[in-house]
Design an enzyme around this catalytic site. Structure first.
Site, PDB file in Angstrom:
ATOM      1  N   HIS A 280      15.365  80.201   4.678  1.00 47.51           N
ATOM      2  CA  HIS A 280      16.042  81.295   5.368  1.00 47.51           C
ATOM      3  C   HIS A 280      15.597  81.448   6.815  1.00 47.51           C
ATOM      4  O   HIS A 280      16.404  81.835   7.671  1.00 47.51           O
ATOM      5  CB  HIS A 280      15.850  82.599   4.584  1.00 47.51           C
ATOM      6  N   GLU A 322      30.451  89.118   0.334  1.00 48.56           N
ATOM      7  CA  GLU A 322      30.049  88.467  -0.916  1.00 48.56           C
ATOM      8  C   GLU A 322      31.136  88.689  -1.962  1.00 48.56           C
ATOM      9  O   GLU A 322      31.618  89.808  -2.147  1.00 48.56           O
ATOM     10  CB  GLU A 322      28.715  89.034  -1.416  1.00 48.56           C
ATOM     11  N   ASP A 374      26.365  81.001   4.413  1.00 46.91           N
ATOM     12  CA  ASP A 374      25.334  80.692   3.407  1.00 46.91           C
ATOM     13  C   ASP A 374      25.998  80.637   2.030  1.00 46.91           C
ATOM     14  O   ASP A 374      25.810  81.517   1.188  1.00 46.91           O
ATOM     15  CB  ASP A 374      24.245  81.766   3.451  1.00 46.91           C
TER      16      ASP A 374
END
Length: 513
Positions: A280, A322, A374
């Site tokens: 990360h 998300e 990501d």
């Protein structure tokens, strides 16, 4: 027959309706299970559907000699179909977890279920004609109408009712019970006078046995699923959830040092708490050397990338998109994960959007200074679209002047074709790229692509106000831009919506690794 002919035909057609619904649920359950366990949903669907359709033809031919004893034959076929179809998911899960024989087992089960489904139609046609003779065209029309409507109901019931309410294993078992009752009981009752006493008793005992096996398996299903799932992971499972979108598993391994918390999505490792900071930090901080007042994070539902973004005080807003709300819920409420992401979702600058990133970007009417992509690895079509030229084109449109994007791009060591295809796809969207890679022990050699609009590749450097990092510094980042001779740029195709090359590359490379 004591039942009027019209009512008898209606009951037989109702049995056709129910059996068709059950048959389609079996098909969808096998396709969905393969997508969860193996990935590559297109391949799984192709195997299941092609094998089953072929087997249906075989089953139809095999049923021709049975038409003289159609009542008994149909009851036996439905009993066996209910049993095999009901336990199919459980058997395949066991083959995957303990025997490493998933694909051969899938072919065998799909063929068996398909052959039994194929045997239904000729036998049902014979039963309908015994009630009242009818010309072939009308009989086929009635039969197929009930069959197709039943398939519609089964197709809708599986994703919207059975899977979210009962799960894969229990859902298939319940459908098996419905199949046994609809296929055996109704026909045996309607045509009981055509069957001898011994045969009636045998069929009744057979149906009771099938229901008993399915019922007993249902009561043991939870324990079986826990054991089978645990067999797939080295560390003890702490959390396991199957959502509309994926299977989420969190494991925790205690030891002399820090405990190792690991997140898996559909069996693929997303991070290990022991070394996730390497991943990360490398993903986020080189991006933040450019403008970063408004940051967009696509994916990253665990909140770890968001944690790194929010370490910069001059970040005004951080929007995270998300797909799975259950992942966000876990990241906010499961204490070990909440502690690892430092409660990043509770930061007032964080804005959470539950949506498909591809669809959300299409309707976006604002821009961002920095975008973090990501996403899980593109091992099936549904995720490969998030690595397509079209997707990166929409991200480019969402970048403010001077804005930059970073993409997690897989392993240039284990999957070099995939890595360089991602880099080439980003470039094909009109972005200049700077690829780099670092060592993350849990993953191995892992790569990223930093990109910005224009022709000049973005500089790979850390911000002046970079916070204290555990892994990354200027020297490490300078070395990260160097690729060894055997892992440099490859002659690969770009990944597009029409030609999802990444699915092919991922399947070949990770299988061989």
């Amino acid at each position: 027959m004591r039942v009027p002919a019209r009512a008898a035909r209606a009951l037989v057609l109702a049995a056709v309706f129910a059996c068709a619904a059950c048959g389609l649920v079996y098909e969808l359950a096998l396709v969905a299970l393969g997508s969860y366990l193996v990935g590559n949903s297109v391949t799984q669907a192709s195997i299941v559907l092609s094998v089953m359709v072929f087997a249906m033809g075989v089953g139809s031919l095999a049923a021709k000699p049975l038409q003289g004893r159609a009542v008994v034959a149909f009851a036996v076929v439905e009993g066996v179909l209910a049993l095999i179809g009901g336990v199919s998911v459980l058997l395949l899960y066991a083959a995957f977890a303990w025997l490493d024989l998933y694909v051969p087992a899938l072919v065998v089960v799909a063929f068996a279920v398909g052959a039994l489904i194929g045997a239904e139609i000729p036998l049902l046609m014979t039963l309908l004609q015994r009630i009242r003779r009818q010309d072939a065209g009308s009989a086929v029309a009635d039969l197929f109408a009930a069959d197709y409507v039943g398939a519609l109901i089964g197709g809708l019931a599986f994703p919207f009712l059975l899977l979210p309410t009962f799960g894969h294993i229990k859902g298939a078992l319940l459908v098996g019970v419905v199949n046994a009752v609809a296929g055996m009981a109704v026909v045996m009752w309607l045509f009981r006078r055509e069957v001898g006493r011994v045969a009636r008793i045998a069929l009744a005992l057979g149906m009771v046995s099938v229901l008993a096996v399915l019922g007993a398996t249902y009561t043991l299903a939870d324990g079986f699923e826990v054991s089978a799932r645990q067999a797939l992971y080295d560390a003890p499972i702490a959390v396991s959830k199957r959502t509309r979108y994926q299977e989420i598993v969190i494991t925790r391994q205690a030891g002399l040092g820090p405990s190792d918390l690991r997140l898996f999505l559909n069996g693929d490792l997303q991070f290990s708490s022991v070394d996730e900071y390497r991943y990360h930090e490398s993903l986020v901080h080189p991006l933040m050397s450019g403008p970063h007042g408004r940051v967009l994070v696509l994916g990253g539902g665990d909140g770890l990338a968001l944690r790194e973004v929010l370490r910069y005080k001059d970040v005004q807003s951080a929007t995270l998109v998300e797909l799975d709300p259950e992942m966000i819920h876990l990241a906010r409420t499961y204490e070990p994960l909440e502690s690892l992401n430092r409660r990043s979702f509770e930061d007032p600058r964080a804005q959470i959007v539950n949506a498909d990133a591809f669809s959300w970007l299409r309707g976006l009417d604002r821009q961002f200074d920095a975008v973090v992509v990501d996403m899980p690895d593109p091992d099936d079509v549904s995720t490969a679209k998030l690595y397509s030229v079209e997707f990166y084109g929409m991200v480019k449109r969402a970048l403010a002047p001077g804005g930059r994007m970073v993409v997690q791009s897989g392993s240039p060591y284990f999957a070099p074709k995939s890595f360089w295809s991602i880099q080439k796809s980003v470039a094909a969207a009109g972005l200049a790229t700077t690829p780099y890679h670092v060592d993350v022990p849990s993953f191995g050699d892992w790569g990223f692509v930093l990109a910005s609009p224009g022709t000049r590749p973005p500089a790979l450097e850390l911000p002046r106000d970079v916070p204290d990092l555990r892994f990354l510094d200027g020297a490490v980042l300078q070395a990260a831009a160097v690729f060894p001779k055997d892992r440099r740029s490859r002659d690969v195709d770009v990944n597009t919506l029409v030609h999802p090359r990444l699915v092919e590359y991922e399947g070949q490379e990770w299988k061989n690794s």
